[in-house]
Design a protein around this motif. Structure first.
Motif, mmCIF file in Angstrom:
data_model
loop_
_atom_site.group_PDB
_atom_site.id
_atom_site.type_symbol
_atom_site.label_atom_id
_atom_site.label_comp_id
_atom_site.label_asym_id
_atom_site.label_seq_id
_atom_site.Cartn_x
_atom_site.Cartn_y
_atom_site.Cartn_z
ATOM 1 N N LEU A 21 0.858 -1.185 0.000
ATOM 2 C CA LEU A 21 0.000 0.000 0.000
ATOM 3 C C LEU A 21 0.893 1.235 0.000
ATOM 4 N N TYR A 22 0.646 2.132 -0.904
ATOM 5 C CA TYR A 22 1.367 3.407 -0.953
ATOM 6 C C TYR A 22 0.350 4.498 -0.643
ATOM 7 N N CYS A 23 0.509 5.125 0.512
ATOM 8 C CA CYS A 23 -0.484 6.073 1.000
ATOM 9 C C CYS A 23 0.185 7.361 1.474
ATOM 10 N N GLN A 27 -3.171 7.279 8.461
ATOM 11 C CA GLN A 27 -4.632 7.193 8.487
ATOM 12 C C GLN A 27 -5.172 6.648 7.168
ATOM 13 N N ALA A 28 -4.631 7.096 6.060
ATOM 14 C CA ALA A 28 -5.060 6.592 4.751
ATOM 15 C C ALA A 28 -4.732 5.108 4.620
ATOM 16 N N ALA A 29 -3.580 4.697 5.132
ATOM 17 C CA ALA A 29 -3.205 3.282 5.095
ATOM 18 C C ALA A 29 -4.149 2.446 5.950
ATOM 19 N N ARG A 30 -4.523 2.962 7.104
ATOM 20 C CA ARG A 30 -5.477 2.253 7.975
ATOM 21 C C ARG A 30 -6.815 2.048 7.263
ATOM 22 N N VAL A 39 -13.273 -10.861 4.592
ATOM 23 C CA VAL A 39 -13.338 -12.295 4.884
ATOM 24 C C VAL A 39 -12.229 -12.719 5.833
ATOM 25 N N ASN A 40 -11.053 -12.120 5.678
ATOM 26 C CA ASN A 40 -9.892 -12.479 6.494
ATOM 27 C C ASN A 40 -9.461 -11.307 7.360
ATOM 28 N N ASP A 41 -8.820 -11.629 8.495
ATOM 29 C CA ASP A 41 -8.195 -10.592 9.311
ATOM 30 C C ASP A 41 -7.024 -9.999 8.530
ATOM 31 N N VAL A 42 -6.692 -8.751 8.834
ATOM 32 C CA VAL A 42 -5.611 -8.055 8.149
ATOM 33 C C VAL A 42 -4.721 -7.376 9.180
ATOM 34 N N GLU A 43 -3.404 -7.547 9.024
ATOM 35 C CA GLU A 43 -2.439 -6.801 9.820
ATOM 36 C C GLU A 43 -1.812 -5.746 8.921
ATOM 37 N N LEU A 44 -1.701 -4.529 9.439
ATOM 38 C CA LEU A 44 -1.076 -3.436 8.710
ATOM 39 C C LEU A 44 0.282 -3.147 9.327
ATOM 40 N N TRP A 45 1.320 -3.099 8.492
ATOM 41 C CA TRP A 45 2.688 -2.880 8.944
ATOM 42 C C TRP A 45 3.346 -1.765 8.147
ATOM 43 N N GLN A 46 4.268 -1.059 8.801
ATOM 44 C CA GLN A 46 5.194 -0.161 8.123
ATOM 45 C C GLN A 46 6.583 -0.568 8.600
#
Length: 70
Positions: A21-23, A27-30, A39-46
């Motif tokens: 993701l390029y944001c 906040q935009a990435a979230r 359908v699936n859980d998602v983890e967001l990382w930087q």
């Protein structure tokens, strides 16, 4: 633009897919990562920092263009 990674997880919290993701900001990435958690859980990382975990089915559905006053 800042680079983030969203990891889609299976029911055992194992990674099944990843999305770059390029944001403009965190906040935009979230917001983008939360949209992936249907359908699936998602983890967001930087890099090596976990920002958030989004549980599947918790995102509110978007109702753009749907009339509710009829």
């Amino acid at each position: 633009m800042l680079h983030y990674r969203a990891y889609l997880l299976d029911k055992h919290s194992h990674i099944i897919s990843a999305a770059n993701l390029y944001c403009a900001d965190e906040q935009a990435a979230r917001e983008r990562a939360e949209q992936l958690a249907d359908v699936n859980d998602v983890e967001l990382w930087q890099l090596d920092r976990r920002i958030a975990i989004f549980k599947s089915g918790t995102a509110l559905p978007k109702t753009i263009g749907v009339r509710t006053d009829v």
